[in-house]
Scaffold this motif. Sequence first.
Motif, mmCIF file in Angstrom:
data_model
loop_
_atom_site.group_PDB
_atom_site.id
_atom_site.type_symbol
_atom_site.label_atom_id
_atom_site.label_comp_id
_atom_site.label_asym_id
_atom_site.label_seq_id
_atom_site.Cartn_x
_atom_site.Cartn_y
_atom_site.Cartn_z
ATOM 1 N N GLU A 104 -0.597 9.437 -4.095
ATOM 2 C CA GLU A 104 -1.997 9.231 -4.480
ATOM 3 C C GLU A 104 -3.398 9.546 -3.827
ATOM 4 O O GLU A 104 -3.906 10.115 -3.660
ATOM 5 N N LEU A 105 -2.964 8.800 -2.063
ATOM 6 C CA LEU A 105 -4.583 8.468 -1.090
ATOM 7 C C LEU A 105 -4.064 9.622 -0.579
ATOM 8 O O LEU A 105 -5.041 9.735 -0.748
ATOM 9 N N GLY B 291 0.541 -0.771 -0.033
ATOM 10 C CA GLY B 291 0.065 -0.394 -0.068
ATOM 11 C C GLY B 291 0.642 1.199 -0.227
ATOM 12 O O GLY B 291 0.433 2.179 -0.337
ATOM 13 N N GLN B 292 1.807 0.983 0.528
ATOM 14 C CA GLN B 292 3.046 2.379 0.857
ATOM 15 C C GLN B 292 3.348 3.194 -0.836
ATOM 16 O O GLN B 292 3.343 4.272 -0.868
ATOM 17 N N THR B 293 2.832 2.559 -1.832
ATOM 18 C CA THR B 293 2.932 2.467 -3.234
ATOM 19 C C THR B 293 2.082 3.810 -3.420
ATOM 20 O O THR B 293 2.458 4.436 -4.369
ATOM 21 N N TYR B 294 1.167 3.453 -3.161
ATOM 22 C CA TYR B 294 0.282 4.115 -3.385
ATOM 23 C C TYR B 294 -0.351 5.731 -2.628
ATOM 24 O O TYR B 294 -1.730 6.512 -2.495
ATOM 25 N N ASP B 295 0.690 5.859 -1.034
ATOM 26 C CA ASP B 295 0.726 6.810 -0.032
ATOM 27 C C ASP B 295 -0.216 8.699 -0.688
ATOM 28 O O ASP B 295 -0.645 8.906 -0.578
ATOM 29 N N LEU C 77 -7.501 2.073 -2.618
ATOM 30 C CA LEU C 77 -6.782 1.702 -2.201
ATOM 31 C C LEU C 77 -6.452 1.549 -1.094
ATOM 32 O O LEU C 77 -5.468 0.634 -0.743
ATOM 33 N N GLY D 139 -1.003 9.993 3.334
ATOM 34 C CA GLY D 139 -1.868 9.271 2.745
ATOM 35 C C GLY D 139 -1.463 8.228 4.030
ATOM 36 O O GLY D 139 -2.345 7.042 4.751
#
Length: 205
Positions: A16-17, A10-14, A38, A77
Amino acid sequence: MGQGAEPRRGQTYDGELGAAVTRAQQGDEAAFAVAYRLVQPGLLGYLRGLVGDDAEDVASDAWLEIARDLGRFRGDGAGFRGWTATIARHRALDHLRRQRVRPRSSALEQDVLELPGPQSTHDQALEAISTEQALELVRGLPRDQAEAVLLRVVVGLDGPAAARVLGKRPGAVRTAAYRGLKRLAGQLGVESVTDEAHRTLGEST
């Protein structure tokens, strides 16, 4: 999942989040849907490890609270993932108290996941945690180990964030996660959790 490339799930999307959460707080319903997309997979995996088949119902309760209190959240995020995990944990514990259900104290041997071929690193154990059978094994760990593994590996929180969710010291969470992964590795047919895995779990603590 290579060494050093084991970003917590999930960290990859922080980035965007975080942006989606900011827009959602301004009333953008589509942005809230992005945040949900996400966060939900990791949150649901965490809840499955706590309450099993009732995870969907508990997640629904958690998201109602998340939506209601969204305007009070402050953070990025990664902070949002920690905040939602805290809410989900409270709802799960409420559910367990109502149902008088406790996580099983030992893994069901018939559910042990058999991985084909020689396994020599902890990575296979981490990857396998995404499966239903492996989540059953996680539920069989002592509570502190199960929650530490779920928060670190499934939700993707770093050590300090997981510690805040659990109300414990980061070092205690790191140790619990390491012991839990070591036990899982044995059950999954992986030879050992390496010292490097221990150091990886110690990142950001």
